[in-house]
Write an enzyme that holds these catalytic residues in place. Sequence first.
Site, PDB file in Angstrom:
ATOM      1  N   ARG A 101       6.580  -8.040   1.853  1.00 13.37           N
ATOM      2  CA  ARG A 101       7.496  -7.583   2.914  1.00 13.37           C
ATOM      3  C   ARG A 101       8.175  -8.782   3.567  1.00 13.37           C
ATOM      4  O   ARG A 101       9.368  -8.752   3.869  1.00 13.37           O
ATOM      5  CB  ARG A 101       6.753  -6.760   3.958  1.00 13.37           C
ATOM      6  CG  ARG A 101       7.652  -6.417   5.143  1.00 13.37           C
ATOM      7  CD  ARG A 101       7.018  -5.471   6.124  1.00 13.37           C
ATOM      8  NE  ARG A 101       6.757  -4.197   5.511  1.00 13.37           N
ATOM      9  CZ  ARG A 101       5.692  -3.449   5.754  1.00 13.37           C
ATOM     10  NH1 ARG A 101       4.787  -3.871   6.615  1.00 13.37           N
ATOM     11  NH2 ARG A 101       5.527  -2.298   5.166  1.00 13.37           N
ATOM     12  N   LYS A 126       0.829  -1.207   0.000  1.00 17.11           N
ATOM     13  CA  LYS A 126       0.000   0.000   0.000  1.00 17.11           C
ATOM     14  C   LYS A 126       0.875   1.274   0.000  1.00 17.11           C
ATOM     15  O   LYS A 126       0.635   2.182  -0.778  1.00 17.11           O
ATOM     16  CB  LYS A 126      -0.942  -0.003   1.224  1.00 17.11           C
ATOM     17  CG  LYS A 126      -1.907  -1.200   1.198  1.00 17.11           C
ATOM     18  CD  LYS A 126      -2.865  -1.199   2.356  1.00 17.11           C
ATOM     19  CE  LYS A 126      -2.212  -1.430   3.698  1.00 17.11           C
ATOM     20  NZ  LYS A 126      -1.532  -2.750   3.824  1.00 17.11           N
ATOM     21  N   THR A 127       1.885   1.304   0.882  1.00 21.04           N
ATOM     22  CA  THR A 127       2.777   2.466   0.931  1.00 21.04           C
ATOM     23  C   THR A 127       3.520   2.608  -0.388  1.00 21.04           C
ATOM     24  O   THR A 127       3.714   3.707  -0.914  1.00 21.04           O
ATOM     25  CB  THR A 127       3.787   2.292   2.091  1.00 21.04           C
ATOM     26  OG1 THR A 127       3.046   2.066   3.283  1.00 21.04           O
ATOM     27  CG2 THR A 127       4.676   3.496   2.256  1.00 21.04           C
ATOM     28  N   THR A 156      -5.648  -1.360   6.924  1.00 19.25           N
ATOM     29  CA  THR A 156      -5.681  -2.822   7.060  1.00 19.25           C
ATOM     30  C   THR A 156      -7.065  -3.257   7.524  1.00 19.25           C
ATOM     31  O   THR A 156      -7.338  -4.444   7.626  1.00 19.25           O
ATOM     32  CB  THR A 156      -4.646  -3.281   8.118  1.00 19.25           C
ATOM     33  OG1 THR A 156      -4.816  -2.476   9.287  1.00 19.25           O
ATOM     34  CG2 THR A 156      -3.228  -3.144   7.612  1.00 19.25           C
ATOM     35  N   ASP A 179      -1.560   6.776   6.139  1.00 17.69           N
ATOM     36  CA  ASP A 179      -1.540   5.345   6.463  1.00 17.69           C
ATOM     37  C   ASP A 179      -2.473   5.112   7.658  1.00 17.69           C
ATOM     38  O   ASP A 179      -2.717   6.045   8.441  1.00 17.69           O
ATOM     39  CB  ASP A 179      -0.095   4.959   6.826  1.00 17.69           C
ATOM     40  CG  ASP A 179       0.155   3.469   6.635  1.00 17.69           C
ATOM     41  OD1 ASP A 179      -0.772   2.757   6.202  1.00 17.69           O
ATOM     42  OD2 ASP A 179       1.280   3.023   6.914  1.00 17.69           O
TER      43      ASP A 179
HETATM   44  N1  LIG Z   1       4.012  -5.530  -5.870  1.00 16.67           N
HETATM   45  C1  LIG Z   1       5.222  -5.382  -5.335  1.00 16.67           C
HETATM   46  N2  LIG Z   1       6.320  -5.524  -6.112  1.00 16.67           N
HETATM   47  C2  LIG Z   1       7.543  -5.423  -5.565  1.00 16.67           C
HETATM   48  N3  LIG Z   1       7.778  -5.166  -4.248  1.00 16.67           N
HETATM   49  C3  LIG Z   1       6.718  -4.992  -3.457  1.00 16.67           C
HETATM   50  C4  LIG Z   1       5.399  -5.097  -3.954  1.00 16.67           C
HETATM   51  N4  LIG Z   1       4.546  -4.885  -2.938  1.00 16.67           N
HETATM   52  C5  LIG Z   1       5.288  -4.679  -1.853  1.00 16.67           C
HETATM   53  N5  LIG Z   1       6.592  -4.734  -2.152  1.00 16.67           N
HETATM   54  C6  LIG Z   1       7.695  -4.606  -1.218  1.00 16.67           C
HETATM   55  O1  LIG Z   1       7.232  -5.015   0.075  1.00 16.67           O
HETATM   56  C7  LIG Z   1       7.620  -4.070   1.064  1.00 16.67           C
HETATM   57  C8  LIG Z   1       6.375  -3.719   1.860  1.00 16.67           C
HETATM   58  O2  LIG Z   1       5.508  -2.957   1.073  1.00 16.67           O
HETATM   59  P1  LIG Z   1       4.687  -1.713   1.668  1.00 16.67           P
HETATM   60  O3  LIG Z   1       5.478  -1.002   2.720  1.00 16.67           O
HETATM   61  O4  LIG Z   1       4.235  -0.907   0.507  1.00 16.67           O
HETATM   62  O5  LIG Z   1       3.468  -2.468   2.347  1.00 16.67           O
HETATM   63  P2  LIG Z   1       2.185  -1.875   3.061  1.00 16.67           P
HETATM   64  O6  LIG Z   1       1.010  -2.599   2.491  1.00 16.67           O
HETATM   65  O7  LIG Z   1       2.176  -0.391   2.965  1.00 16.67           O
HETATM   66  O8  LIG Z   1       2.368  -2.310   4.542  1.00 16.67           O
HETATM   67  P3  LIG Z   1       1.819  -1.585   5.879  1.00 16.67           P
HETATM   68  O9  LIG Z   1       0.335  -1.744   5.853  1.00 16.67           O
HETATM   69  O10 LIG Z   1       2.487  -2.340   6.985  1.00 16.67           O
HETATM   70  O11 LIG Z   1       2.267  -0.145   5.815  1.00 16.67           O
HETATM   71  C9  LIG Z   1       8.242  -2.888   0.346  1.00 16.67           C
HETATM   72  O12 LIG Z   1       9.601  -2.830   0.663  1.00 16.67           O
HETATM   73  C10 LIG Z   1       8.154  -3.178  -1.116  1.00 16.67           C
HETATM   74  O13 LIG Z   1       9.432  -3.136  -1.666  1.00 16.67           O
END
Ligand SMILES: Nc1ncnc2c1ncn2[C@@H]1O[C@H](COP(=O)(O)OP(=O)(O)OP(=O)(O)O)[C@@H](O)[C@H]1O
Length: 354
Positions: A217, A64-65, A158, A109
Amino acid sequence: MSEISAFVAEGEQDAEATVRPKRLAEFIAQHRVRDQLDLLLKGAMGRGTPPDHILLSGPPGLGKTTLANIVAAELGSGIRVTSGPAIERSGDLAAILTSLAVGDVLFIDEIHRIAKPAEELLYSAMEDFRVDVVVGKGPGATAIPLDVEPFTLVGATTRSGLLTGPMRDRFGFVAHLDFYSVEDLDLLLHRSARILGVPITEDGATEIAGRSRGTPRIANRLLRRVRDYAEVRGDGTVTLETAREALRVYDVDALGLDRLDRAVLTALVDSFKGGPVGLSTLAVAVGEQPDTVEEVCEPFLVRAGLLARTPRGRVATDAAWLHLGRNPPAAPAGARPTGQNPPADLFSADRRFP
Ligand SMILES: Nc1ncnc2c1ncn2[C@@H]1O[C@H](COP(=O)(O)OP(=O)(O)OP(=O)(O)O)[C@@H](O)[C@H]1O
């Protein structure tokens, strides 16, 4: 937390940033969401207006981030990042909103945790690009209207079920991120290994992908742990053998369950005879916050067919008893969910978490 969870630990953020995709084309899998976002962004850019507000939902660590940053990069805009719990007073939010430049992306977030007064301020900013800042208290209080430059809010959550109706209605595009298939995580691991300069074999990547709980992640984090092992105890190459050995050291089992996941299942089975048991009681039994159990462990355990959420509480399925090496107690047919013996294709694209 010491276990390999989907939460990001301090100090690991730099490592995550290194492999974080910067553009939509680099973002692996989630084809439907990517396609929809591509249309949304290109349509808005063609018209020269900021795109509609975007809500991204899904368990932690699915991107998401990353997508919020990609939205800003694709638009060529600036991004301001904050989170629901960080906005304690509506004045804090007003200060952020009124400092945005035209077309900026504001990423919030955990938007479901925003305080009520700030949420109400956000409504008018999202809809009319205007906020009323209240000065003073009691009968003498006055509302001063302030303009906000047209911007795009990207909210991440989430727990989309906790968002209020008015908040949800103000997003023009809502995307739910799914867990990733083993094949997708395989691709992701090869990409990350290339960026980190880590030699990795096909079967080494597949082994890590299969234990990553459908979560990028976790895949990236396991890759870094296996790299440590390969560099210290091997020749530096991530192979099937180094992956297996390293993941044994880090207590990640064949299904990718970590210490906390297993603690939850073990408590359910050993202390509560398989349930049903309430979330708070279960959380106390494993020494964690209910939110952590619910948001971090449960989505995967449910999806893997190991735990069921029933109206009377959490229940361990037969598959959970078997995974812990115990015999499920005999029960009248239909009295306890059987789950599924976790299949080899646990993360194939057609087995999505409901
Ligand atoms: N589709 C993707 N392709 C490549 N890398 C990804 C992908 N999705 C996530 N990642 C990797 O996974 C890690 C976690 O992603 P991210 O921080 O965006 O998750 P999030 O959903 O925002 O988590 P949270 O809810 O804990 O903030 C990042 O370092 C990113 O590099």
